[in-house]
Design a protein around this motif. Sequence first.
Motif, PDB file in Angstrom:
ATOM      1  N   LEU B 109       0.835  -1.204   0.000  1.00 35.86           N
ATOM      2  CA  LEU B 109       0.000   0.000   0.000  1.00 35.86           C
ATOM      3  C   LEU B 109       0.869   1.253   0.000  1.00 35.86           C
ATOM      4  CD1 LEU B 109      -2.824  -1.054   2.490  1.00 35.86           C
ATOM      5  CD2 LEU B 109      -2.886  -1.026  -0.001  1.00 35.86           C
ATOM      6  N   GLN B 111       3.802   1.645  -1.318  1.00 36.96           N
ATOM      7  CA  GLN B 111       4.338   1.854  -2.663  1.00 36.96           C
ATOM      8  C   GLN B 111       3.240   2.366  -3.597  1.00 36.96           C
ATOM      9  OE1 GLN B 111       7.168   2.007  -3.985  1.00 36.96           O
ATOM     10  NE2 GLN B 111       6.603   1.976  -6.140  1.00 36.96           N
ATOM     11  N   ALA B 112       2.051   1.787  -3.477  1.00 38.90           N
ATOM     12  CA  ALA B 112       0.974   2.166  -4.400  1.00 38.90           C
ATOM     13  C   ALA B 112       0.489   3.597  -4.131  1.00 38.90           C
ATOM     14  CB  ALA B 112      -0.195   1.196  -4.252  1.00 38.90           C
ATOM     15  N   TRP B 113       0.447   3.991  -2.888  1.00 39.30           N
ATOM     16  CA  TRP B 113      -0.114   5.301  -2.569  1.00 39.30           C
ATOM     17  C   TRP B 113       0.909   6.432  -2.677  1.00 39.30           C
ATOM     18  CZ3 TRP B 113      -3.092   3.442   2.426  1.00 39.30           C
ATOM     19  CH2 TRP B 113      -4.210   2.707   2.008  1.00 39.30           C
TER      20      TRP B 113
END
Lengths: 379, 323
Positions: B109, B111-113
């Motif tokens: 999360l 990395q994604a956000w």
Amino acid sequence: MSTPYAKLPAWADYGLIPLINLLVAFAVAGLVVLLVGENPLRAAVILVEGAFGSGQGIAYTLYYATNFIFTGLAVAVAFHCGLFNIGGEGQAYIAGLGIAIVVLAFDSTLPWWVVFPMAIIASALFGALWALIPAYLQAKRGSHIVITTIMFNFIAASVMVYMLVNVLKPAGSMAPQTRQFLEGGQLPKLGWLLAEFGLKVRPSAPLNISFLLALAMAFLVWVLIWRTKLGYEIRTYGFSSKAARYAGISETRIIIVTMLISGALAGMMALNPIMGDQHNVPLDFAGGAGFVGIAVALMGRSHPVGIVPAAILFGMLYQGGAELAFEMPNISRDMIVIIQGLVILFAGALENMFRPTIQGIFASFSPRSVGIAAKGERA
Amino acid sequence: MEFVDTLINILNSTIRVSVPLLLACLAGLYSERAGVFDIGLEGKMLAGAFAGAAAAAVFASAWIGLLVAVLVSVGMALIHGFASITHRGNQIVSGVAINFIAAGSTIILGQAWFQQGGRTPSLPPEGRFGAIHLPGADALRDVPIIGQLYSGLLSGHSLLTYVAFLAVPFTWWVLFRTRFGLRLRAVGENPAAVDTAGISVAWLRYRAVICTGILTGLAGSYMALAQNAGFVKDMTAGRGYIALAALIFAKWKPVPAMFACLLFGFLDALSIRLQGSPLPVIGKVPVQLMQALPYILTVILLAGFIGKAIPPRAGGVPYVKER
């Protein structure tokens, strides 16, 4: 004490419920993929293709699976005795030391087929020794084996860092690892076996002969647990320690022997990355495989027939996960850690969540299958 | 004089590294005293740290960060409760699962956000809990010993540090001087008796794991919002397990828990300070030995060589109502 759950037919107990638990775990993992903003179905396709779509992929998948068969068996053997060996990681890590000693001494003079058996014994011995102290403390002093094995994981990590940095590192080298093994310390690859089936495998693919050792161990564990007196004692103790004591089974002996076997199996895992692929002993080569073993054992219901496919499934996740990271930059290999956690949660801790529902369904179709003779007879 | 300065320096960093241990250790205390083993302290701390840092970064407020950290930690604690109280699952297995889910999802999360390799953005000052200077700290700085201790050791910590140390007498009071505490300890020793008295075992245990969640949330917040300025992947680095070791070392009692955490914190601070420089008398001690010492001490304690650590009697056993 009354058992909280009524009986189910065997196929539902060993097939249906684990399958449902697994599906739920993967569905939740899919939600995480969705949360990250990717398509879970496309992710699954890339994953499976990356793992099984090419000979190279299969070789990697089976290479990772080899690690997980060893550690899964290690956890499973302890489970049968009612013990939770969470220290597979440390036992495997320390076993690397045993392998290093054997291989560094003999790899220049002896061929691999002489070094390999010695290395197997060394790895099993070091792994078993690392499990011995927690086992002894559990048996004799009642210290909780979960806590002691966790502590031993950390102690193993410190010992290995010290050994690799201060003792085993060749003079003048910067990297904290042993020297590269010579021919005698390198295991033959098994790529040709896949090539027989018409698959293309580059010689660099790490699948090696320790995969066969893992399968042999899976068979031996089956023989041990279900076809020997010792195995019967282990299962008896795991089922009811009181009954075992009453039957004259020595508690100390059974705990220690079981943990030695468990530690030895975890230790053998080190052969695969060290002699099969890396050809040296690097830092942190176990890479969490000891912990994956917990998920594998839970998923495989502690039976070798379940453990081997469960290990291959996790091998697929590891290899496919690496491919997935190329295609979807938002999803790194750490996705596997989540899946691992979810599998442990749903197949382990929450294994009974769906049981009452399924029992209800079974009971409504055929009351006899769940042990209810007729309506109203059971209050 | 230099010796005093060095000592105060080491003690000061001892306090800093002890705080997350202490909060996590007290967290474990509530749960385990109620008969729910929790090896998922590590995961809850990590999830709390990540959630706190992420929320503090987005809203630029340390307080919102703290709130979100606590909520997420309590959520994870409730999963553990759901598995081990409601569904009578294996508490160890459930704890292991929590640790993995937290370890994986914080990275994914994060990395994604934020796209910073699993880190959260560096927090502005208003997103952190800054140092609190106690009154008169500057004036007393030059008074030898007492002034130095006051200004160098007691003053200048973040709010959460003071909260952590105040939580120790508070926990003692709750456990040993309130009705809730009595029942909580009873449910960890003999749940059937509590049930007979007409008190819900499950609800009591749920309240205990919620306390655990709140405190691990604070521990995570301290790491991400006070000690550092944001979340770094795997930033708890095994502290949850050291807290667990401290809890056993303290024999599940709040005040000894504080001393155990300070001891383990002191070892940590000392090993950072020494970094391979030789000690008087003993000579050069490998850093790795210092790092492994908390674990080794715990094993020796568990072996019964330094007194005996007896866990709550119903610990780890799911409660099945007589039927």
